[in-house]
Design a protein around this motif. Structure first.
Motif, PDB file in Angstrom:
ATOM      1  N   MET A   1      16.683 -27.385   0.800  1.00 22.10           N
ATOM      2  CA  MET A   1      15.301 -27.856   0.812  1.00 22.10           C
ATOM      3  C   MET A   1      14.530 -27.235  -0.371  1.00 22.10           C
ATOM      4  N   GLU A   2      13.788 -28.068  -1.071  1.00 22.09           N
ATOM      5  CA  GLU A   2      13.073 -27.596  -2.261  1.00 22.09           C
ATOM      6  C   GLU A   2      11.864 -26.756  -1.860  1.00 22.09           C
ATOM      7  N   LEU A   3      11.664 -25.667  -2.601  1.00 23.88           N
ATOM      8  CA  LEU A   3      10.526 -24.786  -2.307  1.00 23.88           C
ATOM      9  C   LEU A   3       9.211 -25.470  -2.659  1.00 23.88           C
ATOM     10  N   LYS A   4       8.200 -25.252  -1.816  1.00 24.59           N
ATOM     11  CA  LYS A   4       6.874 -25.824  -2.065  1.00 24.59           C
ATOM     12  C   LYS A   4       6.098 -24.955  -3.047  1.00 24.59           C
ATOM     13  N   GLU A   5       5.145 -25.580  -3.727  1.00 25.89           N
ATOM     14  CA  GLU A   5       4.144 -24.820  -4.464  1.00 25.89           C
ATOM     15  C   GLU A   5       3.158 -24.259  -3.445  1.00 25.89           C
ATOM     16  N   ARG A   6       2.493 -23.179  -3.792  1.00 23.40           N
ATOM     17  CA  ARG A   6       1.606 -22.519  -2.834  1.00 23.40           C
ATOM     18  C   ARG A   6       0.478 -23.451  -2.346  1.00 23.40           C
ATOM     19  N   LYS A   7      -0.032 -24.269  -3.244  1.00 24.89           N
ATOM     20  CA  LYS A   7      -1.146 -25.161  -2.884  1.00 24.89           C
ATOM     21  C   LYS A   7      -0.750 -26.182  -1.811  1.00 24.89           C
ATOM     22  N   ASP A   8       0.558 -26.395  -1.634  1.00 22.67           N
ATOM     23  CA  ASP A   8       1.029 -27.395  -0.665  1.00 22.67           C
ATOM     24  C   ASP A   8       1.302 -26.796   0.718  1.00 22.67           C
ATOM     25  N   ILE A   9       1.089 -25.481   0.871  1.00 18.47           N
ATOM     26  CA  ILE A   9       1.314 -24.852   2.177  1.00 18.47           C
ATOM     27  C   ILE A   9       0.012 -24.902   2.981  1.00 18.47           C
ATOM     28  N   PRO A  10       0.064 -25.372   4.236  1.00 18.10           N
ATOM     29  CA  PRO A  10      -1.158 -25.463   5.054  1.00 18.10           C
ATOM     30  C   PRO A  10      -1.867 -24.113   5.171  1.00 18.10           C
ATOM     31  N   LYS A  11      -3.191 -24.187   5.179  1.00 20.78           N
ATOM     32  CA  LYS A  11      -4.040 -22.997   5.146  1.00 20.78           C
ATOM     33  C   LYS A  11      -3.726 -22.013   6.269  1.00 20.78           C
ATOM     34  N   GLU A  12      -3.378 -22.540   7.468  1.00 21.61           N
ATOM     35  CA  GLU A  12      -3.162 -21.634   8.618  1.00 21.61           C
ATOM     36  C   GLU A  12      -1.935 -20.733   8.441  1.00 21.61           C
ATOM     37  N   TYR A  13      -1.077 -21.061   7.464  1.00 20.46           N
ATOM     38  CA  TYR A  13       0.110 -20.235   7.207  1.00 20.46           C
ATOM     39  C   TYR A  13      -0.088 -19.313   6.000  1.00 20.46           C
ATOM     40  N   ILE A  14      -1.309 -19.241   5.499  1.00 20.24           N
ATOM     41  CA  ILE A  14      -1.610 -18.420   4.315  1.00 20.24           C
ATOM     42  C   ILE A  14      -2.610 -17.329   4.715  1.00 20.24           C
ATOM     43  N   TRP A  15      -2.332 -16.102   4.266  1.00 23.22           N
ATOM     44  CA  TRP A  15      -3.228 -14.999   4.638  1.00 23.22           C
ATOM     45  C   TRP A  15      -4.630 -15.183   4.064  1.00 23.22           C
ATOM     46  N   ASP A  16      -5.567 -14.528   4.706  1.00 12.44           N
ATOM     47  CA  ASP A  16      -6.992 -14.731   4.385  1.00 12.44           C
ATOM     48  C   ASP A  16      -7.493 -13.639   3.437  1.00 12.44           C
ATOM     49  N   LEU A  17      -6.983 -13.651   2.197  1.00 12.40           N
ATOM     50  CA  LEU A  17      -7.407 -12.632   1.221  1.00 12.40           C
ATOM     51  C   LEU A  17      -8.883 -12.752   0.865  1.00 12.40           C
ATOM     52  N   GLU A  18      -9.437 -13.977   1.065  1.00 10.46           N
ATOM     53  CA  GLU A  18     -10.867 -14.183   0.752  1.00 10.46           C
ATOM     54  C   GLU A  18     -11.771 -13.325   1.642  1.00 10.46           C
ATOM     55  N   SER A  19     -11.236 -12.874   2.780  1.00 12.28           N
ATOM     56  CA  SER A  19     -12.044 -12.006   3.651  1.00 12.28           C
ATOM     57  C   SER A  19     -12.250 -10.630   3.015  1.00 12.28           C
ATOM     58  N   LEU A  20     -11.425 -10.291   2.037  1.00  7.47           N
ATOM     59  CA  LEU A  20     -11.601  -9.022   1.309  1.00  7.47           C
ATOM     60  C   LEU A  20     -12.477  -9.251   0.070  1.00  7.47           C
ATOM     61  N   TYR A  21     -12.115 -10.221  -0.748  1.00  6.93           N
ATOM     62  CA  TYR A  21     -12.959 -10.620  -1.890  1.00  6.93           C
ATOM     63  C   TYR A  21     -13.011 -12.149  -1.927  1.00  6.93           C
ATOM     64  N   SER A  22     -14.217 -12.698  -1.837  1.00 11.27           N
ATOM     65  CA  SER A  22     -14.357 -14.158  -1.751  1.00 11.27           C
ATOM     66  C   SER A  22     -13.954 -14.852  -3.055  1.00 11.27           C
ATOM     67  N   ASN A  23     -14.083 -14.130  -4.174  1.00 13.77           N
ATOM     68  CA  ASN A  23     -13.701 -14.707  -5.475  1.00 13.77           C
ATOM     69  C   ASN A  23     -13.555 -13.581  -6.502  1.00 13.77           C
ATOM     70  N   LEU A  24     -13.176 -13.950  -7.698  1.00 18.18           N
ATOM     71  CA  LEU A  24     -12.929 -12.969  -8.765  1.00 18.18           C
ATOM     72  C   LEU A  24     -14.209 -12.240  -9.170  1.00 18.18           C
ATOM     73  N   GLU A  25     -15.354 -12.954  -9.082  1.00 17.69           N
ATOM     74  CA  GLU A  25     -16.629 -12.321  -9.443  1.00 17.69           C
ATOM     75  C   GLU A  25     -16.927 -11.142  -8.511  1.00 17.69           C
ATOM     76  N   ALA A  26     -16.623 -11.333  -7.206  1.00 13.85           N
ATOM     77  CA  ALA A  26     -16.850 -10.258  -6.229  1.00 13.85           C
ATOM     78  C   ALA A  26     -15.950  -9.063  -6.532  1.00 13.85           C
ATOM     79  N   TRP A  27     -14.710  -9.339  -6.949  1.00 12.89           N
ATOM     80  CA  TRP A  27     -13.767  -8.272  -7.324  1.00 12.89           C
ATOM     81  C   TRP A  27     -14.296  -7.515  -8.549  1.00 12.89           C
TER      82      TRP A  27
END
Length: 596
Positions: free
Chosen positions: A1-27
């Protein structure tokens, strides 16, 4: 089975890093804050211990600085792990790491200045400033080692020796990983394959005995060709540790190493004694392996090949999560509801995607969710990995929720306890609920191999390490022949009369990087034993044991690791925890004996 690109993985299976920094400007905003705090911190130099107020403010400012830096670096590292191909993420991680190094440099005056304090002055400071008592455990731990800290000039000289001191390990690593080339052999499909560090264990797991034997002999015979160089590099590393222990006023290198976590040497010795007292059950397991494989002689190259044909466990992620919840139900509501939150609020990065870091880990900060990176494939191993990493994350979750920042981390001595306890509870549940005989045998073999590789083998490594260190400390020379002879005898002792201990295994010490880690490996065995003991108490005693266990998870580093475990119900200064774990091993061996 071919590996997916990250953008194609449903959100519920991706960790919520935005809860630490919402964007690069916040970092970037926090990065500027950290740089400013680090520069401001230099105002404390030469004034740390001038008054109780100064000491408290310095420690408070240090905590604030490291909280921000920890958030920045952890985020940048985890962002890179999502897709290691992205150059912006590579640059961000590099920027985060450089900041950490700069901060370490700018705060390096802190500990030497604290160590100029005497206990009377410190007691006076506690009376004067009530808030300073928050740091009592931290300060006591620093001052406990005061007799082993040298003058500022001497410490500076030792620090500058860092690169020279790491040379033996670097020589080992370059020789073993870069310069050595292993022969080409035929694999199961009769195709040419070059032996590498990465494929050696898969080759040793081969169903074709001739493949295993050839890989085993060719790898170790290659090491024999460099035995004197490996002996010299290991001898140099141990002599460096012995030199450091003497110069720091310790009686031995083992005492110096264990003192970092305030662990008595008796814990190390008790581990070895307990394992020796239970070697008969390991010898019986070898007899079962010999019988199961149907061989006249069991050899060292027969240790990794499965003795039970693969059971067909196909367990999708959601099903795996449900199994874990049921298996951990003995831990009761407080634990279960927090774990439920973890699974439901995107702590976990579940599936593999192109460019994602391999493996699995738990990571986070005092201010973040205790994130989990997985590369989940619908296998039994993936379920155990998920339970393991959730154990780490729950330990971090409860520590951060119940301790101030300064004590929210936990010692390496207890780091694997919560994760392994989860695995033990999962295994207990699965063994009780499995219906198919072959699946049960597969589970038993999986569990017994964990014991063999984590308790018995790591204790054998620990005994080898102690023996060769004492040999040098007593004036002996660490020749290749001495190392090979000592290592082979230990293999004969640990594996027993039901296996042929092949001559090639005598050089195995030369390929083990952990012998350069200065008395590290014993903690694999003690951590595993403590986890087994705690999981058994939870299953047998119920609520009281769960309460003690939750107390352990909530303790962080607010006390020394030995004391934290004692309060949980496991006294690692006695032989009992290891003995109890090995009693379970004995029972599992007997159960397998009846089924094979």
């Amino acid at each position: 089975m071919e590996l997916k690109e990250r953008k194609d993985i449903p959100k519920e299976y991706i960790w919520d890093l935005e809860s630490l920094y919402s964007n690069l400007e916040a970092w970037e905003k926090d990065y500027e804050k950290a740089v400013s705090l680090a520069n401001d911190f230099l105002k404390h130099k030469d004034k740390v211990t001038a008054s109780s107020e100064n000491l408290f403010n310095t420690l408070k400012d240090r905590d604030e600085l490291y909280r921000v830096v920890s958030n920045l670096y952890t985020y940048s590292r985890m962002k890179l792990d999502e897709d290691t191909r992205i150059s912006d993420s590579q640059a961000l991680e590099d920027k985060g790491l450089n900041l950490y190094v700069q901060v370490e440099e700018k705060t390096s005056f802190l500990v030497p200045e604290i160590l100029t304090l005497d206990s009377n002055t410190l007691e006076k400071y506690y009376t004067e400033k009530e808030e300073l008592k928050l740091y009592k455990q931290y300060l006591d731990d620093l001052l406990r080692q005061k007799d082993h800290v040298l003058s500022a000039r001497e410490e500076s000289i030792l620090a500058q020796m860092g690169e020279i001191a790491s040379a033996p390990h670097q020589i080992f690593s370059m020789l073993s990983n870069a310069d050595m080339k292993f022969p080409v052999i035929k694999n199961e499909e009769d195709k040419d394959v070059e032996i590498t560090h990465g494929n050696f264990i898969p080759l040793m797991e081969s169903k074709d005995r001739n493949v295993r034997k050839t890989a085993f002999e060719e790898l170790y015979n290659t090491y024999y060709g460099f035995k004197n160089t490996f002996a010299s590099s290991l001898s140099g590393d141990l002599k460096k540790n012995i030199f450091m222990s003497k110069i720091r006023n310790y009686n031995s290198s083992i005492e110096a190493s264990l003192d970092e976590n305030n662990v008595p040497v008796s814990v190390y010795d008790n581990l070895i004694k307990s394992v020796h007292d239970n070697l008969d059950s390991m010898h019986k397991y070898m007899e079962i392996r010999k019988r199961a494989l149907g061989v006249e002689e069991l050899h060292m190259y027969d240790l990794y090949t499965p003795i039970v044909k693969d059971a067909d466990f196909k367990i999708p992620y959601e099903e795996g999560v449900e199994i874990i919840k049921k298996a951990l139900s003995p831990l009761k509501e407080e634990y279960l509801s927090a774990m439920e939150e973890g699974f439901n609020s995107r702590w976990v990065d579940v599936y593999e995607n192109r460019g994602k870091r391999s493996g699995a880990y738990s990571s986070g900060t005092f201010d973040s969710k205790p994130f989990i990176l997985l590369n989940y494939h619908d296998t039994l191993d993936s379920v155990f990995t998920t339970a393991h990493e959730m154990g780490h994350s729950m330990h971090s979750y409860f520590s951060s929720k119940n301790q101030p920042y300064v004590y929210s981390g936990y010692s390496i001595f207890v780091a694997e306890v919560a994760s392994t306890a989860n695995e033990a509870l999962l295994m207990d549940y699965m063994l009780k609920n499995v219906k198919d005989k072959n699946e049960k045998l597969y589970l038993l073999n999986h569990y017994l191999e964990q014991f063999r590789t984590t308790v018995f083998r790591q204790t054998m490594f620990a005994e080898f390490e102690k023996t060769i260190n004492e040999h040098i400390e007593n004036g002996g020379a660490l020749t290749a022949d001495y190392l090979c002879d000592t290592y082979k005898k230990l293999n004969e002792l640990y594996y027993g009369p039901n296996i042929v201990v092949d001559d090639e295994i005598a050089i195995e010490w030369a390929r083990i990087p952990h012998f350069y880690y200065n008395y590290y490996v014993f903690q694999y065995a003690t951590g595993f034993s403590a986890a087994i003991a705690l999981s058994q108490q939870i299953l047998k005693e119920g609520d009281k044991a769960v309460e003690r266990y939750l107390g352990f998870l909530k303790s962080g580093s607010s006390d020394y690791p030995i004391n934290v475990l004692k309060k949980a119900g496991v006294d690692m200064t006695t032989e009992e925890p290891v003995d109890n774990a090995l009693t379970l091993f004995r029972q599992l061996v007997d159960e397998m004996d009846k089924l094979i």
